[in-house]
Design a protein around this motif. Structure first.
Motif, PDB file in Angstrom:
ATOM      1  N   SER A   1       0.838  -1.198   0.000  1.00 20.04           N
ATOM      2  CA  SER A   1       0.000   0.000   0.000  1.00 20.04           C
ATOM      3  C   SER A   1       0.877   1.255   0.000  1.00 20.04           C
ATOM      4  CB  SER A   1      -0.917   0.010   1.235  1.00 20.04           C
ATOM      5  OG  SER A   1      -0.152  -0.042   2.434  1.00 20.04           O
ATOM      6  N   ALA A   2       2.158   1.078  -0.325  1.00 19.78           N
ATOM      7  CA  ALA A   2       3.113   2.188  -0.268  1.00 19.78           C
ATOM      8  C   ALA A   2       2.749   3.330  -1.217  1.00 19.78           C
ATOM      9  CB  ALA A   2       4.518   1.681  -0.597  1.00 19.78           C
ATOM     10  N   LEU A   3       2.022   3.016  -2.285  1.00 21.78           N
ATOM     11  CA  LEU A   3       1.690   4.042  -3.270  1.00 21.78           C
ATOM     12  C   LEU A   3       0.298   4.634  -3.060  1.00 21.78           C
ATOM     13  CD1 LEU A   3       3.051   2.305  -6.508  1.00 21.78           C
ATOM     14  CD2 LEU A   3       4.291   3.631  -4.780  1.00 21.78           C
TER      15      LEU A   3
ATOM     16  N   ALA B   1       7.838   1.824  -5.521  1.00 28.23           N
ATOM     17  CA  ALA B   1       7.734   0.459  -5.022  1.00 28.23           C
ATOM     18  C   ALA B   1       9.103  -0.187  -5.174  1.00 28.23           C
ATOM     19  CB  ALA B   1       6.689  -0.320  -5.822  1.00 28.23           C
ATOM     20  N   ASN B   2       9.594  -0.811  -4.101  1.00 27.60           N
ATOM     21  CA  ASN B   2      10.917  -1.405  -4.141  1.00 27.60           C
ATOM     22  C   ASN B   2      10.917  -2.716  -3.357  1.00 27.60           C
ATOM     23  OD1 ASN B   2      11.193  -0.669  -1.331  1.00 27.60           O
ATOM     24  ND2 ASN B   2      11.736   1.399  -2.011  1.00 27.60           N
TER      25      ASN B   2
ATOM     26  N   GLY C   1      12.181  -7.651 -12.652  1.00 27.38           N
ATOM     27  CA  GLY C   1      12.573  -6.814 -13.780  1.00 27.38           C
ATOM     28  C   GLY C   1      11.657  -5.643 -14.050  1.00 27.38           C
ATOM     29  N   MET C   2      10.975  -5.160 -13.016  1.00 21.27           N
ATOM     30  CA  MET C   2      10.061  -4.042 -13.196  1.00 21.27           C
ATOM     31  C   MET C   2       9.795  -3.373 -11.863  1.00 21.27           C
ATOM     32  SD  MET C   2       6.441  -6.117 -13.512  1.00 21.27           S
ATOM     33  CE  MET C   2       5.471  -4.626 -13.387  1.00 21.27           C
ATOM     34  N   THR C   3       9.289  -2.149 -11.916  1.00 24.24           N
ATOM     35  CA  THR C   3       8.782  -1.494 -10.716  1.00 24.24           C
ATOM     36  C   THR C   3       7.826  -0.389 -11.134  1.00 24.24           C
ATOM     37  OG1 THR C   3       9.370  -0.592  -8.549  1.00 24.24           O
ATOM     38  CG2 THR C   3      10.546   0.308 -10.435  1.00 24.24           C
ATOM     39  N   ILE C   4       7.223   0.257 -10.158  1.00 23.66           N
ATOM     40  CA  ILE C   4       6.229   1.291 -10.403  1.00 23.66           C
ATOM     41  C   ILE C   4       6.417   2.393  -9.370  1.00 23.66           C
ATOM     42  CG2 ILE C   4       4.489   0.192  -8.938  1.00 23.66           C
ATOM     43  CD1 ILE C   4       2.362   1.072 -10.914  1.00 23.66           C
ATOM     44  N   SER C   5       6.057   3.619  -9.741  1.00 22.84           N
ATOM     45  CA  SER C   5       6.188   4.728  -8.800  1.00 22.84           C
ATOM     46  C   SER C   5       4.971   5.632  -8.870  1.00 22.84           C
ATOM     47  CB  SER C   5       7.449   5.552  -9.092  1.00 22.84           C
ATOM     48  OG  SER C   5       7.317   6.249 -10.330  1.00 22.84           O
ATOM     49  N   ARG C   6       4.721   6.298  -7.740  1.00 20.47           N
ATOM     50  CA  ARG C   6       3.691   7.325  -7.653  1.00 20.47           C
ATOM     51  C   ARG C   6       4.392   8.679  -7.654  1.00 20.47           C
ATOM     52  NH1 ARG C   6      -1.477   8.188  -4.008  1.00 20.47           N
ATOM     53  NH2 ARG C   6      -1.579  10.468  -4.047  1.00 20.47           N
ATOM     54  N   ILE C   7       3.899   9.605  -8.474  1.00 22.02           N
ATOM     55  CA  ILE C   7       4.526  10.919  -8.600  1.00 22.02           C
ATOM     56  C   ILE C   7       3.508  11.989  -8.230  1.00 22.02           C
ATOM     57  CG2 ILE C   7       5.777  12.504 -10.112  1.00 22.02           C
ATOM     58  CD1 ILE C   7       6.322  10.049 -11.936  1.00 22.02           C
TER      59      ILE C   7
END
Length: 223
Positions: free
Chosen positions: A65-67, A85-86, A97-103
């Motif tokens: 739920s970090a994002l 997300a890490n 081989g992937m990740t996602i971020s909230r900006i």
């Protein structure tokens, strides 16, 4: 509103799937998953994070739920915050081989000029309006306006930016990367706040500025 949000999320998922399908990812894992062992001491440095015993994996290792919460956009001079997300907040991400971020970008805020040395990026605007762009190795600028549901791709290693044009409303975007650790270098920070300092003479010649300018920029950036 719900329809627009669903459409934006679907476009983001499609864009992320396209990016991950066409761009070369991190090395292919040799097992179903490798849940990161965040408790072990880092005495051995490897290309990734050590795994826990697969028999100890739980559903919570593959969700986060970090994002879900807005980032603090007042914590820096640029007025933006990126939550990634890490393998700490999402251990099951390890070797995928992937990740996602909230900006999160405040009113008139910017994600300053930066590059990711290990990943291409696809960004989808979810709220507000953004001016985004990247510069290729021929020094051409590719820039466009993103509205909710619009997406843009930033090629691996190229300098790019995001700017919230609204003076009153914050903006929100999500980005996907084809590496679990894309890395980031903010151009101004990497130039003016190094340890030790890049010699003033080099900065003066590179940017055609004087010693007072160098000192002022360093001070403004916290260097």
């Amino acid at each position: 509103m719900k329809t627009n949000c669903s459409s934006s999320l679907l476009q983001f998922i499609f864009g992320l799937a396209l990016l991950l399908g066409l761009a070369k990812p991190d090395p292919i894992p040799l097992q179903d998953y490798c849940v990161a062992d965040n408790r072990s001491s880092q005495s051995l440095f490897i290309n990734g994070v050590p795994c826990i015993d697969p028999n100890q994996a739980t559903p919570s290792h593959f969700a986060t739920s970090a994002l879900s919460k807005p980032g603090n956009t007042s914590a820096n001079v640029f007025g933006s915050n990126t939550t990634m997300a890490n393998t700490v907040n999402l251990p099951g991400l390890n070797t995928m081989g992937m990740t996602i971020s909230r900006i999160d970008i405040a009113e008139n805020g910017i994600v300053a000029l930066h590059a990711h040395p290990r990943a291409s990026e696809v960004t989808t605007c979810l709220k507000g309006e953004l001016i985004v762009g990247f510069v290729d190795t021929s020094y051409r600028l590719y820039s466009q306006k993103l509205r909710p549901g619009d997406s843009s791709v930033f090629p691996k290693g190229l300098i790019h930016f995001l700017f919230n044009t609204d003076q009153k409303i914050p903006a929100l975007a999500m980005s996907g990367f084809n590496s679990q650790n894309p890395g980031v270098q903010i151009t101004s920070i990497a130039t003016f706040t190094t340890i030790p300092d890049i010699p003033d003479e080099i900065l003066k010649k590179a940017y055609q500025i004087n010693s007072q300018d160098v000192a002022r920029i360093r001070r403004n950036l916290g260097g």
